[in-house]
Design an enzyme around this catalytic site. Structure first.
Site, PDB file in Angstrom:
ATOM      1  N   ASP A   1       0.851  -1.013  -0.094  1.00  0.00           N
ATOM      2  CA  ASP A   1      -0.024  -0.055   0.252  1.00  0.00           C
ATOM      3  C   ASP A   1       1.161   1.280   0.607  1.00  0.00           C
ATOM      4  OD1 ASP A   1      -1.385   2.236   0.854  1.00  0.00           O
ATOM      5  OD2 ASP A   1      -3.013   0.501   1.266  1.00  0.00           O
ATOM      6  N   HIS A   2       0.889   2.033  -0.891  1.00  0.00           N
ATOM      7  CA  HIS A   2       2.561   2.895  -1.624  1.00  0.00           C
ATOM      8  C   HIS A   2       2.020   3.952  -0.769  1.00  0.00           C
ATOM      9  CE1 HIS A   2      -0.236   5.583  -3.844  1.00  0.00           C
ATOM     10  NE2 HIS A   2       0.520   6.184  -3.741  1.00  0.00           N
TER      11      HIS A   2
ATOM     12  N   GLU B   1      -7.507  14.971  -4.656  1.00  0.00           N
ATOM     13  CA  GLU B   1      -6.902  15.268  -6.401  1.00  0.00           C
ATOM     14  C   GLU B   1      -7.104  16.163  -7.021  1.00  0.00           C
ATOM     15  OE1 GLU B   1      -4.807  11.150  -7.829  1.00  0.00           O
ATOM     16  OE2 GLU B   1      -6.146  10.559  -6.851  1.00  0.00           O
TER      17      GLU B   1
ATOM     18  N   ASP C   1     -11.116   2.317  -4.850  1.00  0.00           N
ATOM     19  CA  ASP C   1      -9.395   3.397  -5.744  1.00  0.00           C
ATOM     20  C   ASP C   1      -8.731   3.364  -4.381  1.00  0.00           C
ATOM     21  OD1 ASP C   1      -7.975   3.090  -7.210  1.00  0.00           O
ATOM     22  OD2 ASP C   1      -8.399   5.403  -7.113  1.00  0.00           O
TER      23      ASP C   1
ATOM     24  N   HIS D   1      -5.794   2.680   1.149  1.00  0.00           N
ATOM     25  CA  HIS D   1      -4.739   4.566   2.191  1.00  0.00           C
ATOM     26  C   HIS D   1      -5.888   4.797   2.741  1.00  0.00           C
ATOM     27  CE1 HIS D   1      -3.172   3.019  -1.896  1.00  0.00           C
ATOM     28  NE2 HIS D   1      -4.193   4.052  -2.971  1.00  0.00           N
TER      29      HIS D   1
ATOM     30  N   LYS E   1     -10.925  13.086  -6.935  1.00  0.00           N
ATOM     31  CA  LYS E   1     -10.778  13.666  -8.272  1.00  0.00           C
ATOM     32  C   LYS E   1     -11.157  14.415  -8.557  1.00  0.00           C
ATOM     33  CE  LYS E   1      -8.962   9.299  -9.283  1.00  0.00           C
ATOM     34  NZ  LYS E   1      -7.435   9.106  -9.021  1.00  0.00           N
TER      35      LYS E   1
HETATM   36  C1  BG6 Z   1      -3.596   5.029  -6.412  1.00  0.00           C
HETATM   37  C2  BG6 Z   1      -5.102   4.963  -6.525  1.00  0.00           C
HETATM   38  O1  BG6 Z   1      -3.928   3.854  -5.747  1.00  0.00           O
HETATM   39  O2  BG6 Z   1      -2.828   6.145  -5.353  1.00  0.00           O
HETATM   40  C3  BG6 Z   1      -5.111   6.042  -7.817  1.00  0.00           C
HETATM   41  O3  BG6 Z   1      -5.135   4.084  -7.858  1.00  0.00           O
HETATM   42  C4  BG6 Z   1      -4.527   7.371  -6.927  1.00  0.00           C
HETATM   43  O4  BG6 Z   1      -5.973   6.590  -8.062  1.00  0.00           O
HETATM   44  C5  BG6 Z   1      -2.825   7.613  -6.951  1.00  0.00           C
HETATM   45  O5  BG6 Z   1      -4.164   8.260  -8.332  1.00  0.00           O
HETATM   46  C6  BG6 Z   1      -3.351   8.307  -5.405  1.00  0.00           C
HETATM   47  O6  BG6 Z   1      -1.899   8.474  -5.033  1.00  0.00           O
HETATM   48  P1  BG6 Z   1      -1.265   9.680  -4.992  1.00  0.00           P
HETATM   49  O7  BG6 Z   1       0.662   9.331  -3.888  1.00  0.00           O
HETATM   50  O8  BG6 Z   1      -0.347  10.503  -5.773  1.00  0.00           O
HETATM   51  O9  BG6 Z   1      -1.542  10.466  -3.093  1.00  0.00           O
END
Ligand code: BG6
Length: 505
Positions: free
Chosen positions: A179-180, A218, A237, A242, A342
């Site tokens: 999970d980044h 975003e 998503d 997250h 978004k």
């Molecule tokens: C991803 C989603 O996991 O995270 C994207 O699939 C989203 O839709 C992105 O834009 C957002 O990541 P960050 O690090 O730019 O906030």
């Protein structure tokens, strides 16, 4: 550090090219990787080693080779090799096995392999089974780790099934679910803010906190990702993974140590304590929206339904806002409000803790230029930092009170290289530290919470999908979700210290 081969499935795809190879290169440049490491790309497309090196390294727009000597470039490039296979053909994995043995010998690796599934999710079950069929999951010599990207399942049922399938071939301690957001320094800093300081934690409960907000905005639209996004939507998503991870970091009990299992046990407990939203409550506690066309800076912006790959009658949400409660001693009665969308005015993720009013109003309401309650704002991105808002006396007669802020910006802390999320996560994975990875049980728990919401939307078409013009803060009704006398959503700007009804044009 142990030697390692990164085996990237889906190596010619977007994620590998944009994030994985650049992160491995950065780590190598920073001398974080062991001397004996190599990368094996595996995909369906045919590439020679030379063509693969050219695509993902020498000619990649995501790698900056300025200032790197020929030797440095060669040293990295020679560690990259490629094998083409039909990914769902078990027999083709004999090729992978042979190639691994060759690289292992050449770089003296010792049998430690990371299998990174950067593929479409339908292969998440197939690849582990094919690896196991060739004994490539066995840890007789060296360790084997499996890395899985999101989406981990499509709903509760598919997530449970996926966990079950994978665990036939790999043990939980071999599985790393990425999970980044957990790789972001500021998400980790939530734990440090709470547990390395004596001043916040005593206030971190129902006695002092009125409510908690999390905003994830975003400004980008879904653009060319419509095909994927329409089957997903904001709840799947962003929220299920997250944002629920952020909630867990923010609200969990103190773990008994900073060890991976201790932290992951507390996070699981927290996720289990979130009160499920019943299907019949969904229309009141969850608001979904979809951006409609608008004009920003004289530029026409498509509405979601006009995007490529999106059906013209789509009801997929590009915005979601939820209100929920955590049923435990610490949080009983404190509402949590989370929104994500978004095509909003700016890109920002932050947590806002709103504290309760003082118990007795000493100063006259007319003199209070300061209207807000005390707030602690924890900025996840951008302009990462912390802002504490409180009232101070304006010099002069009477007791006029003004709103002021005390702010800390991460950028002031260090000139050192702050690793990108993927760099940090890849490094932890080599070290075998799973703290920043989602454990199977909490992924299932997070799906358990969103399940009734998804069901309500599916079963009850009367639940509205509100439109909002691209570039605004989502559907107007969202303001009413927060039940507070004097505080509503904080609409943040790119910089931490300003807010208001802001629109980034
Ligand atoms: C991803 C989603 O996991 O995270 C994207 O699939 C989203 O839709 C992105 O834009 C957002 O990541 P960050 O690090 O730019 O906030």
């Amino acid at each position: 550090m142990d030697g390692v081969i990164f085996v990237i499935f889906g190596a010619s795809g977007d994620l590998a090219v944009r994030k994985l190879i650049p992160a491995i290169f950065e780590l190598h440049q920073g001398k974080y990787l062991p001397e004996n490491f190599a990368v094996l790309g595996v995909s369906r497309s045919e590439y020679t080693d030379a063509a693969f090196r050219k695509k993902v390294f020498y000619e990649s727009e995501f790698i900056d080779l300025k200032g790197k000597s020929k030797e440095e470039q060669k040293d990295f490039a020679e560690r990259l090799s490629y094998t083409a296979i039909q990914t769902s053909e078990t027999k083709d994995y004999a090729k992978v096995k042979k190639q691994l043995a060759k690289i292992d010998k050449q770089f003296n690796i010792g049998g430690n392999y990371i299998y990174y599934l950067s593929t479409p999710p339908f292969l998440y079950k197939t690849i582990p089974a094919c690896l196991a069929a060739h004994g490539l999951n066995e840890e007789k010599e060296g360790w084997k780790r499996l890395v899985i990207e999101k989406p981990f399942g499509y709903d509760l049922e598919t997530a449970v099934a996926l966990n079950k399938d994978i665990k036939q071939y790999f043990q939980e301690n071999q599985i790393y679910r990425i999970d980044h957001y957990l790789g972001k320094e500021t998400v980790q800093n939530l734990l440090v803010t709470r547990f390395a300081n004596g001043i916040f934690e005593p206030l971190w409960n129902r006695n002092y906190i009125e409510h908690v907000q999390i905003t994830n905005a975003e400004n980008l639209t879904v653009g060319s990702r419509g095909g994927y996004y329409d089957k997903s939507g904001a709840l799947r998503d962003m929220f299920q993974n997250h944002l629920m991870q952020i909630v867990a970091h923010l609200a969990m009990e103190p773990p008994i140590s900073a060890d991976a299992n201790a932290i992951r046990n507390e996070k699981l407990k927290l996720l289990q304590s979130i009160r499920p939203i019943k299907e019949e409550e969904v229309s009141k506690q969850v608001i979904r929206g979809q951006y409609t066309k608008s004009t920003i800076e004289k530029k026409a912006i498509n509405g979601y339904r006009q995007e490529e790959g999106v059906p013209s009658d789509s009801r997929t949400e590009t915005f979601v806002a939820l209100k929920f409660f955590i049923d435990n001693w610490r949080w009983a009665g404190v509402p949590f409000y989370v929104r994500s969308g978004k095509a909003l005015p700016t890109k920002v993720t932050e947590v806002v803790i709103t504290f309760k009013d003082p118990p007795h109003a000493l100063f006259r309401k007319e003199e209070m230029v300061y209207n807000d309650n005390n707030q602690l704002i924890i900025r996840i991105q951008p302009d990462e930092g912390l802002l504490l808002k409180f009232g101070m006396k304006v010099p002069g007669a009477g007791f006029e009170v003004k709103d002021v802020g005390m702010d800390f910006h991460y950028s002031d802390l260090t000139n050192a290289h702050v690793p990108a999320a993927y760099e940090r996560l890849l490094l932890d994975m080599i070290k075998g530290d799973a703290t920043l990875y989602a454990r199977g049980d909490s992924v299932e728990e997070a799906w358990r919470f969103v399940e009734p919401i998804l069901n309500a939307w599916k079963n009850n078409p009367k639940i509205k999908v509100y439109g909002y013009p691209a570039g605004t803060w989502g559907p107007a009704v969202v303001a009413k979700l927060i039940e507070s006398d004097d505080v509503t959503w904080r609409n943040p700007c790119r910089d931490l210290t300003t807010d208001g009804s802001f629109s980034e044009l």
